[in-house]
Design a protein around this motif. Structure first.
Motif, PDB file in Angstrom:
ATOM      1  N   THR A   1      -1.174  -2.089   3.140  1.00 13.50           N
ATOM      2  CA  THR A   1      -2.152  -2.783   3.978  1.00 13.50           C
ATOM      3  C   THR A   1      -3.180  -3.466   3.077  1.00 13.50           C
TER       4      THR A   1
ATOM      5  N   ARG B   1       9.598   5.323   1.924  1.00 15.95           N
ATOM      6  CA  ARG B   1       9.147   4.209   2.764  1.00 15.95           C
ATOM      7  C   ARG B   1       7.635   4.179   2.697  1.00 15.95           C
TER       8      ARG B   1
ATOM      9  N   SER C   1      -0.263  -5.459   7.518  1.00 21.20           N
ATOM     10  CA  SER C   1       0.576  -4.454   6.870  1.00 21.20           C
ATOM     11  C   SER C   1       2.048  -4.836   6.904  1.00 21.20           C
ATOM     12  N   TYR C   2       2.793  -4.265   5.986  1.00 23.73           N
ATOM     13  CA  TYR C   2       4.250  -4.316   5.984  1.00 23.73           C
ATOM     14  C   TYR C   2       4.742  -3.047   5.302  1.00 23.73           C
ATOM     15  N   SER C   3       6.009  -2.721   5.484  1.00 28.28           N
ATOM     16  CA  SER C   3       6.570  -1.506   4.897  1.00 28.28           C
ATOM     17  C   SER C   3       7.752  -1.839   4.006  1.00 28.28           C
TER      18      SER C   3
ATOM     19  N   ARG D   1       3.999   2.059   3.394  1.00 31.24           N
ATOM     20  CA  ARG D   1       3.306   0.998   4.128  1.00 31.24           C
ATOM     21  C   ARG D   1       2.140   0.494   3.291  1.00 31.24           C
TER      22      ARG D   1
END
Length: 321
Positions: free
Chosen positions: A88, A84, A127-129, A86
């Protein structure tokens, strides 16, 4: 005699070393993404497109430059090796030139974006993951809806990046991010490969220009822990793909062509250190009043793109122009 024996010993050592290197280069290697929790890297992307289209016998030229840097942090790794990560945004770049005018924005140089670049300025710090498998397949995405909402709040009143082929729309959509991620990362073979071995990948793009991509990859060489991979592919339109909305009309982009790139991959981690290539498409834009057609207006179009994707363990000090 002592000098001669020493000389023979050195020759033997050199030969043994050369044989070991040769054996290592020809041995099969497993190429996959293997990133431990806590790993941080920085990804820099630069895309340049040149487009031509013909409307009522008049040729129109347009250019698009996109650039971005993302900080990537591995938040966790599970027992199957799925990660996983993240992402940015730390830098964005947009340059457009065409019949409707020009936009030129570089977040490293401008604190206030010009009209048309507000969305790319709003991406900064967002941000997103992504949960991704060792073979580069996206297993899940989190945070895109929240990111899109934050970006849209900073757009001028009445702006809608989903109306027409906006370069921003794919960055605010889960499907778009999924497809862009797999297009750049799902390049790994299913089994260990030797130098000279090849494998194929297939991808379906549904966002923007619906298309099918089939690529052949070849492991060209191995040197000092870096694998060099060549890629050649074909691109075909998806006739069943949905059209885009554009000012109350429906638009389908029907284009086909080829792509090629060279990938330098870190064998220990599977990270793509660099990927440089080009894509050439030719076809037409079809415009109609409804999704069912008919698409009576057809505009011939060509698109030539070059791209570079690079990763580093340290923040990039310079940005591509």
């Amino acid at each position: 005699m002592a000098r001669r024996e020493i000389g023979m010993l050195l020759i033997a050592v050199v030969c043994a070393t050369s044989m070991a290197l040769s054996e290592n280069a020809s041995a099969a290697v497993e190429l996959s993404l293997k990133l431990n929790k806590g790993k941080t890297f920085y990804e820099r992307t630069a895309i340049d497109q040149k487009m031509t289209q013909e409307i009522m016998g008049q040729q129109q030229n347009a250019g698009l430059t996109l650039g971005m840097i993302q900080k990537a942090e591995v938040l966790e790794t599970d027992g199957q090796g799925n990660m996983r990560i993240r992402y940015t945004y730390t830098w964005t770049r947009l340059k457009q030139e065409g019949p409707m005018g020009a936009v030129d924005y570089d977040s490293a140089k401008q604190t206030t974006p010009p009209a048309g670049a507000e969305g790319f300025a709003a991406l900064l710090g967002q941000s997103y993951s992504i949960q991704i498998s060792p073979k580069g397949k996206v297993l899940g995405i989190e945070g895109v809806k929240e990111m899109a909402e934050a970006v849209r709040k900073k757009l001028p009143a009445g702006s809608n990046p989903d109306d027409g082929p906006s370069p921003l729309s794919s960055f605010l959509d889960e499907q778009g991010i999924r497809e862009m991620t797999e297009q750049s990362m799902a390049v790994y073979p299913e089994q260990p490969v030797e130098v000279g071995a090849s494998w194929t990948t297939k991808q379906t793009m549904k966002r923007g220009m619906p298309m099918f991509t089939e690529s052949k990859l070849i492991l060209g060489k191995r040197d000092s822990g870096v694998a060099t991979i060549g890629l050649v592919g074909t691109i075909k339109p998806d006739p069943s793909g949905p059209p885009m909305d554009i000012q109350g009309m429906k638009m389908k982009i029907d284009m086909a062509g080829t792509q090629e790139s060279t990938i330098l991959m870190n064998e220990a981690t599977g990270l793509v250190q660099s990927r440089k290539g080009r894509q050439d498409l030719k076809g037409q834009i079809k415009i109609g009043a409804s999704a069912e057609g008919p698409f009576d207006m057809q505009i011939p179009m060509t698109m030539a793109s070059t791209f570079t994707i690079e990763t580093s363990d340290r923040p990039w000090e310079t940005k591509p122009q």
